[in-house]
Design a protein around this motif. Structure first.
Motif, PDB file in Angstrom:
ATOM      1  N   THR A   3      34.705  42.916  53.294  1.00 16.27           N
ATOM      2  CA  THR A   3      33.777  43.035  52.170  1.00 16.27           C
ATOM      3  C   THR A   3      34.371  43.981  51.136  1.00 16.27           C
ATOM      4  OG1 THR A   3      31.893  42.710  53.651  1.00 16.27           O
ATOM      5  CG2 THR A   3      31.434  43.731  51.525  1.00 16.27           C
ATOM      6  N   GLY A   4      34.151  43.693  49.858  1.00 14.18           N
ATOM      7  CA  GLY A   4      34.738  44.491  48.794  1.00 14.18           C
ATOM      8  C   GLY A   4      34.295  45.942  48.824  1.00 14.18           C
ATOM      9  N   PRO A  20      35.129  42.298  44.493  1.00 14.48           N
ATOM     10  CA  PRO A  20      35.286  41.041  45.247  1.00 14.48           C
ATOM     11  C   PRO A  20      35.859  41.291  46.638  1.00 14.48           C
ATOM     12  CG  PRO A  20      36.076  40.775  42.999  1.00 14.48           C
ATOM     13  CD  PRO A  20      35.780  42.235  43.174  1.00 14.48           C
ATOM     14  N   ASN A  64      43.946  40.336  45.079  1.00 16.17           N
ATOM     15  CA  ASN A  64      42.932  41.270  45.560  1.00 16.17           C
ATOM     16  C   ASN A  64      42.745  42.419  44.567  1.00 16.17           C
ATOM     17  OD1 ASN A  64      42.089  40.311  48.257  1.00 16.17           O
ATOM     18  ND2 ASN A  64      44.282  40.492  48.708  1.00 16.17           N
ATOM     19  N   GLN A  83      39.827  42.900  36.291  1.00 16.44           N
ATOM     20  CA  GLN A  83      40.332  43.338  37.588  1.00 16.44           C
ATOM     21  C   GLN A  83      41.834  43.576  37.513  1.00 16.44           C
ATOM     22  OE1 GLN A  83      39.270  41.000  41.220  1.00 16.44           O
ATOM     23  NE2 GLN A  83      41.472  40.675  41.427  1.00 16.44           N
TER      24      GLN A  83
END
Length: 796
Positions: free
Chosen positions: A678-679, A717, A751, A780
C-alpha cells in the motif's frame, strides 16, 4: 536437633540426585574451515533431550549417567552419532563435515520454527542473501530483510527498515555485538554490511530475549565469519558500480585464523569523464566531483586451549560526496575556488575473550568501541586584484561509544539453561557543532572572523543487566522468561527501567505449535528526521533532562506448522504501544542553531497492530517464501495535527512479498522477488489562498497561503516491483566462477518516490471570450525504471 537432621537429609538427597547426572560439553565446528557452527543440534535419542550450540559453537548437555546415543547435526552437514557410556563429565569437540552435494540455497535454520520457543525470529543464511536479485546486482542484507513479513521498506531503493509500525531509529543493528548507528550507504540505497564478511543474520521482530535492549522494534544480530584455520580461501566480485573481495586463512594452523574483506564503489571514477565533458567551459577551469563509499572488515581469532579463545574484529566504512572547482583568469588576476564535501561513516571494534569455567558455565567478556560521524564542509575563496574573500562553513555531528560487558551461559540442569550478564556504556553525543570562518581583505579593510557555535556535546552513561531462563517445563511446554534492567544517567538525571520478557511455546503435535510472547523495551536515543528518506542529516540525540526515553510494550500470539515435505507455515498477531516518540515541529530542521534541538521537537505516542503470515519452502530444487502483512500504525501528538490521531509515515495496510529460488542444475539457478505494498502516507497541501498584502488593498498572486489537510492524510499510489536474477556457475581449475545477470524492476513500474502539486494552463470558454486558467495537477517523481546489472564472482 530434628530440623538439622531434616536439612542434612535433604542436602544428601540433592547431592545423590546430582551425582547421578553427568555433563557433556564442547564445541561444534566445521571440519574443513574450523568455523564454529551456531545453533547446531545436540540430541540424546534415548532420553529425548537436547540442546543447541551458542553463538560461539559451545554447547552443554546434562544427562543421567549411563549408556547414551548422541546425535550431532547441522543443516547441510553429515550427522554424527556417538554411543557413549557416560560416568563423569566429558568434553566432546565435534567437527562436522559438509555434505558433498550441499545445495547452498537450502541452507536454513537448524531448528524449525515449530520447535523453537522464540517467536518473531527469522534466521537468514548468507547463501540466500547472495542468491536473491537486488538493485545494481549488489547483495545486501537489509534488502533481503525488507522482503520479510512485518518489515516495511522505506522509499524506492532505500535500505531503511520499519518493523511492526516502528520508526527507523527503533532497530538495533549489531555487528559482532557492537551497535551500528547508521547502517546505510549511498543515501540509504545500500547497507554497510558486506555479505562476503557475514556469517549469520538473525532478525528479532518481537518477543525479545532479555539479553537484548536499547531499541523498541527489532534487533538485527549480524555475526562476522571467523576465518578458516585450515587452509587459505578467497573470493572476489566485480560489478557495475563496485567490487568486493574476501580472503581468509590460518596464521597458525588449527590455532589462529584471520579474515579480511572489503568493498568499494567506483561511481566517482566512472563518472569523471562525463563530469569533465559536461562542465568544461574554458581551458582555465578545473571541475572535479564524485561520490564513493567503502567498507573494510577484519577479524582474527586465536585458540589458546579448549577453555580459552580470543577474538578481535574491526569494521570501518565511509561515504563521501565531493565537488571541487577552480576558475582562474591570468589577464584579470581573478580566481574562484569552491570545495564542498559531505561525508559520514562508522567505525566499530570488539575485543572478546571466551572462557569455559566448567562444563556448565561459559563466559564471554567484551570490550567495544564505536564511532559514528557526519561532516559537512563548504569552502569558498574569491580573489580579484587587491580583493580577497573567504567563506568557510563546517557542521559536525556524531556519537562515540565505549562499552565493557560480560555474558554468561549457564546450564544448571537438564531442563534449564540460563543466560545472564551486564554491560556499561559511556556515550558521547555530538548533536551538532557549526564552525564558520569569514575573511575579507579589500582596499586596506580587513575582517577575520572565526566562530564556533551550536549544540553542546552531551555525555551519558548507560548500565544494562539481564537474566533469562530457557525452561523445558514439560516435553511439550517450553518457556523463555527473563528480566532486563537498564539505568541511564545524563545531565545529572537518572532514568531506570525494569523490562520483563516472556515467551511460551506449546507443542500441540510434532508438526504444530502455538506461541505467545510479551516484551517491554526502553530506548535512550532518538533519531530526529525531517526527510522522507534516510539521510545522514538525521540526528541521533540522547534522552536528556527534558526529553524522556522511548518506551514500548508488545504482545504477540502465533502458531507454526511444518509439513513433512519441507513446507513451513506461520501466523503471528501483534499489538505494540509506544510512548515518548519525537518529531520536528512544523517547519523545523537540523539547521538554524540559534536555538537548541530540544526546542524544535514535539513529543507524542504511537501504537501499531496487525497480523503476519508466512509460507516457506526450505528444501528441494525450488525454495523461497510467500509473506503477507496486514497492519496499522498510528501516532498522536498534542501539538501536531490539532491533537488528532494520524497514520505514521510508513503505515501500510497491505504488504505482500514473494521470493523464489530454483536450481536447474549445479551450473544454473534463478532468483525472483515480487513485492506489493500500500502506498506511503504523506502530507499534501489541499488548497492555496491568495494573501492580502498590507497596504496594497488587493490580493496578490505571489502572496499565497497553503492550507494543509490532516497530517499524512494522502496515500501515494501502491508500490509493486519484480526483480529477477540468473546465476551461471562453472568449476574452474582453481575455483568456481559465477556470472550473475539481474533485472531490477523488470516490468519498469513507475513507483512514486514523492508527489507534489504543480499546475497547467487550460482554456475556459466564456460568452465574453475564452480565457486561460491555471489548474492544479498532482505530479509524481519516480527514480528507478528497469535497471539491468551484471557481475563476475570467483571463489578460490
Amino acid at each position: 536437633m530434628k530440623p538439622f537432621y531434616l536439612c542434612f537429609a535433604l542436602l544428601c538427597s540433592v547431592h545423590l540426585v546430582l551425582a547421578q547426572n553427568v555433563t557433556i560439553s564442547g564445541y561444534v565446528t566445521d571440519l574443513t574451515t574450523g568455523e564454529s557452527l551456531i545453533n547446531a543440534n545436540i540430541y540424546e535419542t534415548l532420553e529425548k533431550k537436547g540442546t543447541v550450540s551458542n553463538v560461539y559453537g559451545f554447547y552443554s548437555l546434562t544427562l543421567p549417567a549411563g549408556q547414551h546415543s548422541l546425535q550431532f547435526s547441522f543443516v547441510g552437514y553429515n550427522k554424527q552419532i556417538l554411543g557413549l557410556n557416560l560416568q563423569k563429565d566429558t568434553v566432546i569437540n565435534m567437527k562436522l563435515k559438509q555434505m558433498a552435494d550441499l545445495d547452498e540455497i537450502t541452507v536454513h535454520a537448524s531448528k524449525s520454527n515449530v520447535e523453537r520457543t522464540q517467536m518473531s525470529l527469522i534466521e537468514l543464511p548468507t547463501a540466500r542473501i547472495e542468491k536473491l536479485p537486488v538493485i545494481l546486482g549488489e547483495p545486501d542484507v537489509l534488502k533481503v530483510i525488507q522482503l520479510l513479513p512485518g518489515v516495511q521498506a522505506g522509499t524506492e531503493g532505500t535500505s531503511g527498515i520499519y518493523v511492526r509500525g516502528g520508526g527507523a531509529d527503533q532497530n538495533l543493528f549489531l555487528l559482532d555485538g557492537v551497535p551500528v548507528y547508521n547502517a546505510s550507504h549511498l543515501f540509504g540505497f545500500f547497507s554497510v554490511f558486506n555479505s562476503n564478511a557475514v556469517k549469520t543474520v538473525n532478525l528479532y521482530k518481537g518477543g525479545f530475549p532479555a539479553r537484548f535492549g536499547g531499541r523498541l522494534s527489532s534487533v538485527v544480530d549480524i555475526r562476522m565469519k571467523e576465518g578458516n584455520d585450515q587452509e587459505y580461501k578467497g573470493e572476489f566480485s566485480v560489478g557495475l558500480i563496485s567490487s568486493r573481495f574476501s580472503f581468509e586463512g590460518p596464521i597458525n594452523k588449527g590455532k589462529t585464523a584471520f579474515i579480511v574483506s572489503g568493498r568499494r564503489t567506483y561511481i566517482d571514477l566512472l563518472a569523471q569523464p562525463f563530469i569533465q565533458l559536461a562542465n568544461k567551459k574554458a581551458d582555465n577551469e578545473d571541475i572535479n566531483a564524485g561520490y564513493y563509499f567503502y567498507d573494510l572488515n577484519a577479524k582474527i581469532n586465536h585458540r589458546f586451549s579448549d577453555r580459552d579463545r580470543l577474538f578481535l574484529s574491526v569494521y570501518s566504512g565511509k561515504d563521501k560526496a565531493y565537488e571541487k572547482s577552480e576558475f582562474t583568469s591570468v589577464q584579470t588576476n581573478y580566481s574562484d575556488k569552491y570545495n564542498d564535501n559531505l561525508g559520514w561513516g562508522n567505525i566499530t571494534s570488539a575485543l572478546r575473550w571466551n572462557h569455559v569455567f566448567s562444563p556448565k558455565l561459559f563466559s564471554n567478556a567484551t570490550l567495544t568501541y564505536s564511532k559514528y560521524r557526519f561532516d559537512v564542509e563548504s569552502d569558498y575563496e574569491y580573489t580579484e586584484q587587491e580583493h580577497y574573500d573567504r567563506d568557510y562553513f563546517r557542521y559536525l555531528s556524531g556519537i562515540n561509544d565505549v562499552t565493557a560487558k560480560i555474558d554468561f551461559d549457564y546450564y544448571p540442569a537438564i531442563n534449564h539453561s540460563l543466560k545472564f550478564g551486564a554491560s556499561n556504556t559511556w556515550h558521547t553525543f555530538r548533536p551538532g557543532v557549526n564552525h564558520e570562518k569569514t575573511t575579507i581583505d579589500e582596499d586596506g579593510y580587513q575582517l577575520d572572523q572565526d566562530t564556533t557555535y551550536g549544540n553542546e556535546n552531551i555525555a551519558a552513561t548507560e548500565l544494562d543487566a539481564y537474566v533469562e531462563d530457557s525452561w523445558n517445563i514439560t516435553r511439550r511446554l517450553n518457556a523463555n522468561i527473563g528480566l532486563h534492567f537498564s539505568w541511564f544517567n545524563v545531565q545529572n538525571t537518572n532514568y531506570t527501567s525494569f523490562q520483563p520478557r516472556m515467551a511460551l511455546r506449546y507443542l500441540v503435535s510434532d508438526n504444530l505449535s502455538v506461541k505467545a510472547s510479551y516484551a517491554k523495551m526502553s530506548q535512550y536515543i532518538h533519531l530526529l528526521s525531517s526527510a522522507t528518506i534516510s539521510l545522514p542529516t538525521d540526528l541521533w540525540l540522547p534522552t536528556t533532562q527534558n526529553v524522556k526515553p522511548q518506551n514500548s510494550q508488545q504482545w504477540a500470539l502465533g502458531a507454526a506448522y511444518k509439513h513433512n515435505k519441507g513446507y513451513e507455515f506461520s501466523v503471528e498477531a501483534f499489538y505494540k504501544k509506544m510512548d515518548n516518540l519525537i518529531e520536528y515541529k512544523p517547519g523545523a530542521t537540523f539547521s538554524g542553531v540559534s536555538e537548541g534541538w530540544e526546542s524544535k521537537i514535539e513529543t507524542g505516542k504511537g501504537w501499531s497492530y496487525g497480523a503476519e503470515f508466512m509460507l516457506e519452502k526450505k528444501t528441494g530444487k525450488t525454495t523461497g517464501w510467500l509473506g503477507y502483512t496486514l497492519s496499522w500504525s498510528n501516532r498522536k501528538f498534542d501539538n501536531l495535527n490539532f491533537g488528532e490521531t494520524f497514520p505514521a509515515k510508513y503505515d501500510r495496510r497491505h504488504d505482500v512479498n514473494l521470493v523464489l529460488n530454483h536450481e536447474f542444475s549445479k551450473k544454473f539457478d534463478i532468483g525472483l522477488a515480487w513485492v506489493y505494498g500500500t502506498g506511503n502516507a504523506t502530507t499534501l497541501g489541499a488548497q492555496d489562498y491568495a494573501a492580502m498584502l498590507p497596504g496594497m488593498g488587493r490580493y496578490q498572486s505571489d502572496g499565497m497561503i497553503t492550507y494543509y489537510g490532516g497530517r499524512n492524510s494522502y496515500r501515494m499510489p501502491a508500490y509493486h516491483r519484480l526483480d529477477l536474477s540468473m546465476n551461471f556457475h562453472k568449476q574452474k581449475k582453481h575455483g568456481v566462477r559465477t556470472w550473475t545477470v539481474g533485472l531490477y524492476n523488470a516490468y519498469s513500474r513507475q513507483n512514486p518516490f514523492f508527489v507534489y502539486w504543480d499546475s497547467k494552463t487550460i482554456v475556459v470558454p466564456s460568452p465574453e471570450g475564452d480565457y486561460y486558467k491555471r489548474k492544479p495537477v498532482l505530479k509524481q517523481v519516480s527514480l528507478f525504471p528497469l535497471i539491468p546489472s551484471v557481475s563476475y564472482t570467483f571463489k578460490f
